[in-house]
Design a protein around this motif. Structure first.
Motif, mmCIF file in Angstrom:
data_model
loop_
_atom_site.group_PDB
_atom_site.id
_atom_site.type_symbol
_atom_site.label_atom_id
_atom_site.label_comp_id
_atom_site.label_asym_id
_atom_site.label_seq_id
_atom_site.Cartn_x
_atom_site.Cartn_y
_atom_site.Cartn_z
ATOM 1 N N SER A 190 0.849 -1.192 0.000
ATOM 2 C CA SER A 190 0.000 0.000 0.000
ATOM 3 C C SER A 190 0.887 1.245 0.000
ATOM 4 O O SER A 190 1.977 1.258 0.547
ATOM 5 C CB SER A 190 -0.923 0.006 1.209
ATOM 6 N N ASP A 191 0.392 2.280 -0.616
ATOM 7 C CA ASP A 191 1.111 3.540 -0.716
ATOM 8 C C ASP A 191 1.006 4.276 0.619
ATOM 9 O O ASP A 191 -0.088 4.578 1.072
ATOM 10 C CB ASP A 191 0.496 4.374 -1.851
ATOM 11 N N PRO A 192 2.145 4.597 1.266
ATOM 12 C CA PRO A 192 2.079 5.267 2.567
ATOM 13 C C PRO A 192 1.406 6.641 2.489
ATOM 14 O O PRO A 192 0.713 7.046 3.419
ATOM 15 C CB PRO A 192 3.532 5.418 3.006
ATOM 16 N N ASN A 193 1.604 7.338 1.376
ATOM 17 C CA ASN A 193 0.955 8.644 1.243
ATOM 18 C C ASN A 193 -0.559 8.503 1.177
ATOM 19 O O ASN A 193 -1.296 9.304 1.732
ATOM 20 C CB ASN A 193 1.460 9.382 0.006
ATOM 21 N N ARG A 194 -1.007 7.474 0.474
ATOM 22 C CA ARG A 194 -2.454 7.245 0.370
ATOM 23 C C ARG A 194 -3.046 6.888 1.730
ATOM 24 O O ARG A 194 -4.123 7.356 2.092
ATOM 25 C CB ARG A 194 -2.724 6.156 -0.657
ATOM 26 N N GLU A 195 -2.339 6.047 2.472
ATOM 27 C CA GLU A 195 -2.802 5.680 3.804
ATOM 28 C C GLU A 195 -2.864 6.900 4.712
ATOM 29 O O GLU A 195 -3.811 7.080 5.475
ATOM 30 C CB GLU A 195 -1.893 4.616 4.418
ATOM 31 N N GLU A 196 -1.838 7.756 4.605
ATOM 32 C CA GLU A 196 -1.813 8.960 5.421
ATOM 33 C C GLU A 196 -2.941 9.906 5.028
ATOM 34 O O GLU A 196 -3.592 10.493 5.880
ATOM 35 C CB GLU A 196 -0.458 9.663 5.277
#
Length: 141
Positions: free
Chosen positions: A4-10
């Motif tokens: 998963s993309d950390p920026n998307r999760e954030e």
């Protein structure tokens, strides 16, 4: 399994946090609405009860008392129409407080030293949210 993309999760975490904060601000404003409504209604009921008691005693001043009761009724209606405006102001104040807290958190996050692991990853608090648009005609209390 794809990573998963950390920026998307954030971004998702920030979105959910903002939604919860808005919901809490709305609940606080709702509580203040009903509290003020109860106070205004109780004040009118007390005035009306006192006036009706005086009227029923066959007091020669009962005409004046009826006029006082009518005035109390008008004042009650007037104050009831102000409650939604007060509630909206409180809701906006709550949202502004949340914005101020976030701004302070971003400021303090910028002052902290970056990690020595080589790549400095921007903190979620350092991201600037889009400013809220102000609507025309908001009441200031």
């Amino acid at each position: 399994m794809p990573e998963s993309d950390p920026n998307r999760e954030e971004d998702l975490r920030l979105l959910l946090t903002d939604a919860i904060e808005v919901q809490l601000a709305a609940l606080k404003a709702g509580i203040s609405f009903w509290s003020e409504w109860i106070e205004q209604t109780a004040a009118f009921v007390q005035a009306a009860t006192k006036s009706l008691t005086s009227i029923n005693t066959d007091d020669p001043k009962s005409k004046d008392i009826v006029l006082e009761l009518l005035d109390a009724g008008r004042a009650s209606v007037r104050s009831m129409t102000e409650i939604p405006r007060h509630t909206a102001s409180r809701f906006i104040e709550e949202l502004d407080k949340l914005d101020e807290k976030k701004a302070a958190a971003r400021k303090s996050a910028r002052k902290t030293p970056k990690s020595s692991a080589g790549e400095a990853k921007p903190s979620p608090a350092a991201r600037k949210p889009a400013p809220r648009r102000r609507r025309a005609g908001r009441a200031k209390a």
